[in-house]
Motif scaffolding. Structure first.
Motif, PDB file in Angstrom:
ATOM      1  N   ALA A 105      82.485   7.077  16.118  1.00 27.66           N
ATOM      2  CA  ALA A 105      83.325   6.666  14.998  1.00 27.66           C
ATOM      3  C   ALA A 105      82.956   7.471  13.765  1.00 27.66           C
ATOM      4  CB  ALA A 105      83.159   5.172  14.724  1.00 27.66           C
ATOM      5  N   GLU A 106      83.963   7.748  12.943  1.00 29.90           N
ATOM      6  CA  GLU A 106      83.732   8.421  11.666  1.00 29.90           C
ATOM      7  C   GLU A 106      83.373   7.359  10.637  1.00 29.90           C
ATOM      8  OE1 GLU A 106      86.995  10.890  10.480  1.00 29.90           O
ATOM      9  OE2 GLU A 106      87.286  11.618  12.524  1.00 29.90           O
ATOM     10  N   ILE A 154      86.351   4.675  11.189  1.00 31.73           N
ATOM     11  CA  ILE A 154      87.498   5.038  12.024  1.00 31.73           C
ATOM     12  C   ILE A 154      87.005   5.349  13.428  1.00 31.73           C
ATOM     13  CG2 ILE A 154      89.392   6.670  12.317  1.00 31.73           C
ATOM     14  CD1 ILE A 154      89.127   7.167   9.239  1.00 31.73           C
ATOM     15  N   ARG A 188      86.929   7.000  16.831  1.00 35.32           N
ATOM     16  CA  ARG A 188      87.421   8.305  17.233  1.00 35.32           C
ATOM     17  C   ARG A 188      87.639   8.379  18.731  1.00 35.32           C
ATOM     18  NH1 ARG A 188      85.179  13.920  15.925  1.00 35.32           N
ATOM     19  NH2 ARG A 188      85.680  13.485  13.773  1.00 35.32           N
ATOM     20  N   SER A 189      86.586   8.146  19.518  1.00 39.35           N
ATOM     21  CA  SER A 189      86.713   8.231  20.976  1.00 39.35           C
ATOM     22  C   SER A 189      85.514   7.545  21.604  1.00 39.35           C
ATOM     23  CB  SER A 189      86.799   9.690  21.427  1.00 39.35           C
ATOM     24  OG  SER A 189      85.610  10.374  21.079  1.00 39.35           O
ATOM     25  N   ASP A 228      90.336   7.502  24.374  1.00 36.55           N
ATOM     26  CA  ASP A 228      90.789   7.765  23.018  1.00 36.55           C
ATOM     27  C   ASP A 228      90.636   6.479  22.203  1.00 36.55           C
ATOM     28  OD1 ASP A 228      92.760   6.211  24.144  1.00 36.55           O
ATOM     29  OD2 ASP A 228      94.425   7.528  23.599  1.00 36.55           O
ATOM     30  N   LYS A 229      91.137   6.472  20.988  1.00 39.53           N
ATOM     31  CA  LYS A 229      90.986   5.301  20.119  1.00 39.53           C
ATOM     32  C   LYS A 229      91.597   4.059  20.768  1.00 39.53           C
ATOM     33  CE  LYS A 229      92.119   3.518  15.547  1.00 39.53           C
ATOM     34  NZ  LYS A 229      92.686   3.803  14.241  1.00 39.53           N
ATOM     35  N   LEU A 234      79.612  11.541  12.302  1.00 38.12           N
ATOM     36  CA  LEU A 234      79.849  10.499  13.300  1.00 38.12           C
ATOM     37  C   LEU A 234      78.685   9.528  13.386  1.00 38.12           C
ATOM     38  CD1 LEU A 234      81.230  12.652  16.260  1.00 38.12           C
ATOM     39  CD2 LEU A 234      82.544  11.266  14.667  1.00 38.12           C
ATOM     40  N   GLN A 256      84.312  16.149  21.431  1.00 35.97           N
ATOM     41  CA  GLN A 256      84.715  15.221  20.369  1.00 35.97           C
ATOM     42  C   GLN A 256      83.692  15.139  19.235  1.00 35.97           C
ATOM     43  OE1 GLN A 256      87.706  13.639  20.663  1.00 35.97           O
ATOM     44  NE2 GLN A 256      87.994  14.701  22.592  1.00 35.97           N
TER      45      GLN A 256
END
Length: 165
Positions: free
Chosen positions: A28-29, A106, A108-109, A118-119, A80, A75
């Motif tokens: 996640a960001e 957010i 991410r993957s 994916d999300k 992250l 990714q």
């Protein structure tokens, strides 16, 4: 100040050990997330048994080489936070639940059982009940017939008492 070579080797070894026993990894960001919120996220992760760290992407790429999470290497760009768990849904659940209340985090993957997610896949994984929740539901289902039988016997005994009196 950056890490020296020995410190980097220690970090890679630690992350490799976590990856070896993990079933799920979620990325996640976290840009713009206040420190207080990040501290709260870490506490929630600890309570759920999730290994949660902000790491250098290059070090994590080395740690996942040759593992079922190697597909995540592509990714790993940008700032992250890594969530790793032995429980199949815990890592996804912790980050997904936190992301619902914090728009700065957010998803991410992720990767589960060697499959790249994916999300939407991470969110779907997070919606699955945990092992403990499933065991509790199973126990409830198993107890229902016994409880019903006990209630029926109790009602039958009460009817007989009323009939005799």
């Amino acid at each position: 100040m950056g890490l020296n070579l020995d410190e980097k080797k220690v970090v890679v070894a630690e992350v490799s050990a976590k990856m070896a026993s993990a079933q799920t990894v979620v990325l996640a960001e976290y840009s713009g997330l206040p420190v207080a919120h990040l501290t709260r996220l870490r506490a929630q992760a600890r309570a759920s048994g999730v290994y949660l760290r902000v790491l250098k992407n290059t070090l994590v790429r080395r740690a996942v080489q040759g593992t079922q999470f190697a597909s995540l290497a592509e990714q790993m760009t940008g700032p992250l936070i890594y969530s790793v768990s032995e429980d199949p849904v815990a890592a996804a659940k912790v980050l997904n639940d936190f992301a619902k209340t914090n728009d700065k985090l957010i998803l991410r993957s992720g990767s589960f059982a060697g499959e790249l997610l994916d999300k939407a896949g991470v969110q779907a994984l997070a919606s699955i009940p945990s092992r403990n929740e499933l065991l509790a539901q199973l126990l409830g289902v198993m107890q229902a017939p016994v409880t019903g039988f006990a209630c029926a016997l109790s009602a039958l005994a009460k009817q007989r008492e009323e009939a005799v009196a």
